[in-house]
Design an enzyme around this catalytic site. Structure first.
Site, PDB file in Angstrom:
ATOM      1  N   ASP A  13       1.283 -19.674  18.748  1.00  0.00           N
ATOM      2  CA  ASP A  13       2.007 -19.143  19.714  1.00  0.00           C
ATOM      3  C   ASP A  13       1.493 -18.396  19.997  1.00  0.00           C
ATOM      4  O   ASP A  13       1.912 -17.344  20.622  1.00  0.00           O
ATOM      5  CB  ASP A  13       3.645 -20.001  20.288  1.00  0.00           C
ATOM      6  CG  ASP A  13       2.941 -21.335  20.028  1.00  0.00           C
ATOM      7  OD1 ASP A  13       2.389 -22.524  21.072  1.00  0.00           O
ATOM      8  OD2 ASP A  13       4.055 -21.962  19.717  1.00  0.00           O
ATOM      9  N   LYS A  16      -3.506 -16.549  21.467  1.00  0.00           N
ATOM     10  CA  LYS A  16      -4.955 -16.517  21.110  1.00  0.00           C
ATOM     11  C   LYS A  16      -5.930 -16.830  22.392  1.00  0.00           C
ATOM     12  O   LYS A  16      -6.724 -16.311  22.225  1.00  0.00           O
ATOM     13  CB  LYS A  16      -5.099 -17.344  20.401  1.00  0.00           C
ATOM     14  CG  LYS A  16      -4.838 -17.084  19.140  1.00  0.00           C
ATOM     15  CD  LYS A  16      -4.940 -18.073  17.107  1.00  0.00           C
ATOM     16  CE  LYS A  16      -4.580 -19.620  18.168  1.00  0.00           C
ATOM     17  NZ  LYS A  16      -2.130 -19.946  17.997  1.00  0.00           N
ATOM     18  N   GLY A  40      -1.996 -25.246  23.109  1.00  0.00           N
ATOM     19  CA  GLY A  40      -1.569 -25.156  23.734  1.00  0.00           C
ATOM     20  C   GLY A  40      -2.162 -23.314  24.063  1.00  0.00           C
ATOM     21  O   GLY A  40      -1.175 -22.850  23.640  1.00  0.00           O
ATOM     22  N   HIS A  41      -3.410 -23.765  25.016  1.00  0.00           N
ATOM     23  CA  HIS A  41      -3.599 -22.398  25.196  1.00  0.00           C
ATOM     24  C   HIS A  41      -3.412 -21.921  26.622  1.00  0.00           C
ATOM     25  O   HIS A  41      -4.125 -22.193  27.668  1.00  0.00           O
ATOM     26  CB  HIS A  41      -5.065 -22.075  24.252  1.00  0.00           C
ATOM     27  CG  HIS A  41      -5.247 -21.726  22.879  1.00  0.00           C
ATOM     28  ND1 HIS A  41      -6.485 -21.851  22.452  1.00  0.00           N
ATOM     29  CD2 HIS A  41      -3.779 -21.974  22.465  1.00  0.00           C
ATOM     30  CE1 HIS A  41      -6.158 -22.091  21.842  1.00  0.00           C
ATOM     31  NE2 HIS A  41      -5.025 -22.212  21.227  1.00  0.00           N
ATOM     32  N   GLN A 217      -3.185 -22.962  16.529  1.00  0.00           N
ATOM     33  CA  GLN A 217      -2.345 -22.731  15.406  1.00  0.00           C
ATOM     34  C   GLN A 217      -2.210 -21.696  14.979  1.00  0.00           C
ATOM     35  O   GLN A 217      -2.594 -21.117  15.560  1.00  0.00           O
ATOM     36  CB  GLN A 217      -2.045 -23.813  14.637  1.00  0.00           C
ATOM     37  CG  GLN A 217      -1.567 -25.391  15.511  1.00  0.00           C
ATOM     38  CD  GLN A 217      -2.946 -25.962  15.930  1.00  0.00           C
ATOM     39  OE1 GLN A 217      -4.080 -26.526  14.953  1.00  0.00           O
ATOM     40  NE2 GLN A 217      -2.576 -27.013  17.398  1.00  0.00           N
TER      41      GLN A 217
HETATM   42  P1  IMP Z   1       1.383 -31.494  14.774  1.00  0.00           P
HETATM   43  O1  IMP Z   1       0.643 -30.574  14.604  1.00  0.00           O
HETATM   44  O2  IMP Z   1       1.412 -31.867  15.839  1.00  0.00           O
HETATM   45  O3  IMP Z   1       1.762 -32.425  13.608  1.00  0.00           O
HETATM   46  O4  IMP Z   1       2.737 -30.739  14.314  1.00  0.00           O
HETATM   47  C1  IMP Z   1       3.183 -30.230  12.770  1.00  0.00           C
HETATM   48  C2  IMP Z   1       4.089 -29.161  13.881  1.00  0.00           C
HETATM   49  O5  IMP Z   1       3.119 -27.670  13.788  1.00  0.00           O
HETATM   50  C3  IMP Z   1       4.972 -28.644  14.049  1.00  0.00           C
HETATM   51  O6  IMP Z   1       6.178 -27.762  13.595  1.00  0.00           O
HETATM   52  C4  IMP Z   1       4.822 -28.535  15.791  1.00  0.00           C
HETATM   53  O7  IMP Z   1       5.575 -27.907  16.461  1.00  0.00           O
HETATM   54  C5  IMP Z   1       3.128 -27.290  15.088  1.00  0.00           C
HETATM   55  N1  IMP Z   1       2.291 -27.298  15.643  1.00  0.00           N
HETATM   56  C6  IMP Z   1       1.281 -27.393  15.936  1.00  0.00           C
HETATM   57  N2  IMP Z   1       0.343 -27.496  17.232  1.00  0.00           N
HETATM   58  C7  IMP Z   1       1.051 -26.301  17.678  1.00  0.00           C
HETATM   59  C8  IMP Z   1       0.976 -24.712  18.568  1.00  0.00           C
HETATM   60  O8  IMP Z   1      -0.290 -25.306  18.725  1.00  0.00           O
HETATM   61  N3  IMP Z   1       1.813 -24.160  18.221  1.00  0.00           N
HETATM   62  C9  IMP Z   1       2.579 -23.722  17.781  1.00  0.00           C
HETATM   63  N4  IMP Z   1       2.825 -25.433  16.701  1.00  0.00           N
HETATM   64  C10 IMP Z   1       2.464 -25.821  16.496  1.00  0.00           C
END
Ligand code: IMP
Length: 421
Positions: A13, A16, A40-41, A217
């Site tokens: 977040d 990017k 989420g971009h 991420q």
């Molecule tokens: P997953 O990727 O859904 O398996 O989530 C694993 C961890 O990564 C959790 O703490 C999510 O909140 C975090 N996470 C996954 N995608 C994002 C993102 O785009 N932004 C921020 N945190 C993310």
């Protein structure tokens, strides 16, 4: 630089999407290399907000070739919903990327449920189970998915195993015919975009095209070098680009590390510089710090340069892009974490064990804040002295030069201090 990676330096977040969209004005190709619709971009252009989850952030510009590379896991239903909002775009999907199926979402929910207090706080989009299946050789690749007969055979084999797993976990089992019929339709929509994108990328590089590799991420969520187990299931580092796109490592020229002017985190896990209380609520409100994918409120903290130096070591950072600087306007004193106290010693690294990381207390320096509205600033020199000092100090402590800073969500609120391409 001609081939540049956009890296999230914190827990995701960082903005990017916005930086990729900005740099994409000079790019020929934008490549998403890992993750899926957990990302989420947000890209704001001419006051219009576009939320992207799966598609690369160059998708709004039809002159750019957008690539969803082999390192991604793609939910076909989410993909179709996302392209339905666009009318003119240029996209290629790797035949070696993996497919996220409904049982991955069920398994994601069930694992989280059984972890109780130890839960990761995943986005529940099935990302972890899809990567697990890839590693267990139980995955479905795009090349098989778009071939109706091979898809039918593979799905019937996979569903036998997966329905047993779902049954053991008390999750609903899936009906083969319904799943096959629904997903066959999605496969037909996806098929025209599919090719060996490694061949395309190597050709584009030979033709000297400007290529942006867009990470989802952040490095602290890296499966290997992040705050395990509170991580995602892929690697958002610059080092993962060659493997996840099918190019040689020495073809990557450098990385732009995107960092917020402060820190946020969604989901569970330690965050030493976390701020609790009114100031955190204020920053959350001004910075609109709510998840693009899940809507969850994000945890707020001061900028942590131990985290940024960790990212610099792991991923390599040629330049920094500092986002959301405007959110700090009006705060009297701004802190920067410079090191941690751990077991009576000052340390400059992130312990591997989360119980140890939890025990780290940051050492801070305090900088004077500024009150001016900086959202209309067009150059570094127009910034108030205190904001200039803050940027100078943070780049000095991290040891990476500043290339970009941003003072608002729109593309034209992004200021280039040093050229990237
Ligand atoms: P997953 O990727 O859904 O398996 O989530 C694993 C961890 O990564 C959790 O703490 C999510 O909140 C975090 N996470 C996954 N995608 C994002 C993102 O785009 N932004 C921020 N945190 C993310």
């Amino acid at each position: 630089m001609k081939r540049v990676v956009i890296v999230g330096t914190q827990w995701g977040d960082e903005g990017k999407g916005k930086i990729t969209d900005f740099l994409a004005q000079d790019a020929d190709v934008v490549v998403r290399y890992q993750g899926g619709n957990n990302a989420g971009h947000t890209v704001v252009f001419d006051g219009k907000k576009h939320s992207l989850h799966l598609l690369p952030s160059g998708i709004l510009n039809p002159k750019i070739t957008n690539v969803m590379a082999n390192g991604m896991v793609i939910n076909p239903k989410a993909f179709i919903e996302e392209i339905a909002k666009l009318d003119n775009f240029n996209l290629k999907i790797s035949d070696r990327a993996h497919i996220v199926l409904p049982y991955h979402l069920e398994l994601d929910k069930a694992y989280e449920h059984f972890k109780g207090n130890e839960k990761i706080g995943t986005t529940q989009k099935g990302i972890g189970p899809a990567y697990t299946d890839k590693a267990s050789r139980l995955g479905l690749r795009v090349s098989t998915f778009i071939h109706p007969e091979r898809f039918r055979l593979r799905l019937s084999e996979l569903l036998k195993v997966k329905n047993q797993e779902l049954r053991k976990l008390g999750a609903p089992r899936l009906n083969f015919d319904e799943l096959y019929t629904e997903y066959l339709n999605y496969a037909q929509v996806m098929a025209p975009y599919v090719s060996d994108t490694s061949v395309y990328l190597n050709q584009a590089i030979e033709e000297n095209k400007n290529v942006l590799f867009e990470g989802a991420q952040g490095v602290l969520l890296c499966l290997d070098h992040g705050t395990y187990p509170f991580v995602t299931s892929s690697s958002p580092t610059a080092s993962s680009v060659p493997l996840n796109t099918g190019i040689a490592p020495w073809l990557v020229d450098g990385a732009v590390g995107v960092t917020k002017a402060y820190t946020t985190r969604v989901g569970s896990g330690p965050m030493p510089s976390e701020i609790i209380g009114d100031l955190a609520s204020h920053i959350r409100k001004v910075g609109n710090e709510f998840g693009t994918t899940t809507g969850r409120p994000r945890r707020i903290g001061w900028l942590d340069t131990v985290v940024l130096r960790h990212t610099k070591r792991i991923s390599g950072l040629s330049y920094l892009a500092v986002t959301l600087l405007d959110v700090l306007s009006g705060i009297d004193e701004i802190k920067i974490a410079t090191s941690y106290q751990f077991e009576g010693k000052e340390i400059d690294y992130i312990p591997a064990e989360m119980a140890d990381f939890e025990a780290c207390i940051p050492n801070y320096i305090t900088m004077p804040g500024w009150n001016e509205d900086i959202t209309q600033v067009k150059t570094f020199d127009e910034l108030p002295e205190a904001a200039k000092n803050y940027l100078n100090k943070l780049t000095e402590i991290v040891g990476v030069p500043l290339a970009i800073f941003s003072v608002g969500p729109d593309r034209n609120q992004t200021i280039l201090v040093h050229p990237i391409f």
